[in-house]
Design an enzyme around this catalytic site. Structure first.
Site, PDB file in Angstrom:
ATOM      1  N   ASP A 403       0.849  -1.181   0.000  1.00  0.00           N
ATOM      2  CA  ASP A 403       0.000   0.000   0.000  1.00  0.00           C
ATOM      3  C   ASP A 403       0.896   1.245   0.000  1.00  0.00           C
ATOM      4  O   ASP A 403       1.900   1.285  -0.707  1.00  0.00           O
ATOM      5  CB  ASP A 403      -0.945  -0.069   1.207  1.00  0.00           C
ATOM      6  N   TYR A 447     -12.549   8.158  -1.952  1.00  0.00           N
ATOM      7  CA  TYR A 447     -12.189   8.065  -0.532  1.00  0.00           C
ATOM      8  C   TYR A 447     -10.944   8.868  -0.163  1.00  0.00           C
ATOM      9  O   TYR A 447     -10.877   9.472   0.913  1.00  0.00           O
ATOM     10  CB  TYR A 447     -12.034   6.584  -0.119  1.00  0.00           C
ATOM     11  N   TYR A 530      -2.687  10.232   3.493  1.00  0.00           N
ATOM     12  CA  TYR A 530      -3.685  10.945   2.687  1.00  0.00           C
ATOM     13  C   TYR A 530      -3.417  12.440   2.563  1.00  0.00           C
ATOM     14  O   TYR A 530      -3.417  13.004   1.455  1.00  0.00           O
ATOM     15  CB  TYR A 530      -5.079  10.642   3.220  1.00  0.00           C
ATOM     16  N   HIS A 594      -6.714  -6.250  -2.476  1.00  0.00           N
ATOM     17  CA  HIS A 594      -5.719  -5.275  -2.026  1.00  0.00           C
ATOM     18  C   HIS A 594      -4.851  -5.835  -0.900  1.00  0.00           C
ATOM     19  O   HIS A 594      -3.734  -5.370  -0.689  1.00  0.00           O
ATOM     20  CB  HIS A 594      -6.444  -4.014  -1.557  1.00  0.00           C
TER      21      HIS A 594
END
Length: 626
Positions: A403, A447, A530, A594
């Site tokens: 990730d 998201y 993020y 994922h």
């Protein structure tokens, strides 16, 4: 390091092979193997026991391993194995031992304890507990296709095994016995046919291990092994006038079982362990290993250690397993993961001769939360990584990242190319800044865009406890659709309360994550990755057209990973990424999500090990077996 020694002891006109390590003046620990094992199965435990100040002794039974095959293998009995054991101890002038036994070795160990209680300091069994005669008799009521019943039938296993070489037979049995289902063939099927030729070995059992077993059975054949345990299973071996209601062992006892051991799912086994076995072994303790298979001692030979390293006034948690002298492999987690996400891979990597190291980033897992989480950056995580490696005196590593950990890994590689032996990423490949900028053009309900908005995710997550938040994110990120909310909907509302966790992610796993985020909160995780996504972190004077990594690289992606369906991703992987990572290989797993490393741990582990070993600086300790 002291090596395992290999001796032979003459017993009943047979030369019996005895592996040994440790001082002769130390307390003795006697290891009994099972089937299809030989004394080599205890390679991890013998060294650990000797290093702890004991004398480890592991014989091959007659007809097994490097021991002589008796003239009439079909007449071998459990009584023979117990008598051989007593003779070996007499030859070594040992009057008292701890017994550690695996599989049917537990039966040898308990019979030995019954005949020689004065010699027993304590007993540990793995995979099989003490089984009274009536319980063994009960196994005969299982269907005709049950593997034990098939192997008890004279000639049937010989014909079944005889279609293959010894290596293939051991390979098939190891794969079969590593599963959680009881091996059961249909009427017109043989036991060996339960394993497809394409089935992979468990990740913790190497081709080198298989070669050792194969060479042994090539020499000995399988006749003695079929006789004991299978064709001697109902043999009654007990001292004269033995009271069947008296305890078998009064000494301290331990039983270790994997909850995914097929033997654990035998009819009535769970109830017997809960309430029946204490009648026979009153001082017994039982330990359950949730992910453990029938070969739990080879699967999990070591345990992961948890340390803390002081970096920038923060205590960072670092999980570690493997020898400090082995090549280092550094694992970077993603979100909502923590270092625990690598539980399957770390053990596999350590078992293959590497040193596995998995930190929790600052503000994640068991690491300290920074005073101002909202100021955390990718640069901080890279600096923390360098500090951890310096603290551990590690100058070169393989990096395995998942990730957004891929971004940490590639930035680390850019700043410290001399430290990089190779890099593997899962779920996310290298992404150049313009590709990350492109994500900002996706709809407002995407998201990442929602979680970049200050306060929005905090309010969304704040409606639930940490466990529910992690549950929803795991379910959401396991799907193949890109998480996208409508205008008046929050991201957490994309998952219905009744939605089930993925089958490969247990409630116990969820509890581990929940406890972590209950402590740390989600502020650092929202900041990195993020809200720091567009942060540019690169060395001064970096040429944006130069390759990011020249070292060997691998990207593993599930074809059902939602990230794989991002606009332009497939084309980028086919023709764009090589500009930045020229020595990259890409592997697609058709059913992978994922979280492919948790979903298909054995498949992923094998891919990781193939990469690590082919780009070597790997080493496998020589234990003296040939």
């Amino acid at each position: 390091m002291e090596q395992i020694k290999h001796n032979y002891i003459q017993v009943d006109r047979l030369k019996l092979h005895v592996a040994e390590i440790g001082s002769e003046s130390s307390p003795a620990v006697l290891f009994f193997h099972g089937f299809p094992e030989i004394s080599y199965t205890w390679r991890h435990q013998m060294i650990a026991v000797a290093n702890a100040g004991f004398r480890a002794i592991a014989p091959d039974y007659r007809g097994y391993g490097l021991s002589d095959v008796p003239a009439e293998p079909e007449k071998t009995s459990f009584a023979d194995l117990v008598a051989d054991t007593a003779a070996i101890l007499d030859s070594l002038a040992i009057s008292k031992v701890f017994v550690i036994a695996k599989d049917f070795g537990a039966m040898v160990g308990y019979i030995f304890s019954l005949f020689f209680p004065e010699k027993l300091a304590g007993i540990i069994t793995l995979g099989i507990p003490y089984m009274p005669p009536e319980a063994l008799q009960q196994l005969q009521t299982l269907p005709e296709g049950f593997y034990m019943r098939r192997w008890q039938e004279p000639g049937r296993a010989e014909a079944d095994f005889g279609r293959f070489d010894a290596k293939t037979v051991v390979r098939k049995i190891y794969i079969l016995f590593s599963r959680s289902e009881v091996p059961m063939a249909s009427e017109n099927q043989e036991i060996m046919d339960l394993v497809e030729p394409s089935a992979l070995l468990p990740s913790w059992f190497t081709e080198e291990d298989l070669e050792t077993y194969a060479a042994s059975y090539q020499k000995s054949g399988f006749l003695t092994a079929l006789q004991v345990p299978y064709r001697s299973l109902l043999e009654r071996v007990e001292p004269p006038n033995h009271d069947p209601n008296a305890p078998i062992v009064k000494a301290p006892a331990l039983f270790i079982t994997g909850e995914k051991d097929f033997f654990f799912s035998f009819p009535g086994m769970e109830e017997y362990l809960q309430s029946g076995i204490q009648k026979y072994v009153p001082n017994l303790k039982i330990i359950y290993l949730p992910e453990g298979s029938h070969f739990v001692h080879e699967q999990f030979p070591e345990t992961i250690k948890h340390n803390y390293i002081q970096v920038d006034r923060l205590k960072l948690h670092v999980a570690e397993i493997g020898s400090e002298s082995s090549p280092a492999v550094l694992f970077f987690h993603g979100f909502p993961e923590i270092s625990y996400t690598w539980r399957h891979q770390m053990i596999a990597v350590a078992n293959a001769g590497f040193r596995a190291i998995a930190p929790d980033y600052r503000g994640y897992g068991l690491s300290d939360v920074p005073a101002e989480p909202e100021k955390t950056s990718f640069a901080d995580l890279v600096a923390d990584t360098a500090a951890i490696l310096d603290s551990l005196a590690i100058s070169k590593v393989f990096v395995i990242a998942k990730d957004f950990g891929a971004m940490v890994g590639y930035i680390f590689s850019l700043f410290f190319p001399e430290k990089l032996a190779g890099i593997i990423t899962l779920g996310i490949p290298y992404m150049p800044p313009e590709a990350l900028q492109q994500l900002q053009t996706l709809p407002e309900g995407f998201y990442m865009r929602r979680w970049q908005e200050p306060g929005r995710a905090e309010a969304d997550f704040g409606r639930f406890d940490a466990k529910t938040v992690v549950r929803k994110i795991y379910i959401l990120f396991s799907r193949s659709e890109v998480p996208m909310a409508s205008e008046n909907q929050e991201i957490m509302d994309l998952v219905e309360p009744s939605a089930l966790l993925p089958s490969w992610f247990t409630e116990e796993d969820l509890e581990t994550y929940a406890a972590s985020y209950q402590k740390s909160g989600f502020l650092t995780a929202l900041q990195v990755p993020y809200r720091s996504l567009l942060e540019r972190v690169e060395p001064p004077n970096h040429d944006p057209n130069a390759p990011i990594v020249k070292a060997p690289a691998l990207f593993i992606t599930g074809e059902k990973d939602f990230f794989f369906s991002f606009p332009g991703m497939e084309e980028y992987l086919q023709s764009g990424i090589q500009k930045y990572v020229p020595n990259l290989k890409i592997i697609y797993l058709p059913e992978g999500s994922h979280f492919v490393h948790e979903q298909f741990p054995e498949t992923v582990n094998q891919l990781l090990l193939n990469f690590l070993k082919s780009n070597k600086f790997s080493s496998k300790a020589y234990l003296g077996y040939t």
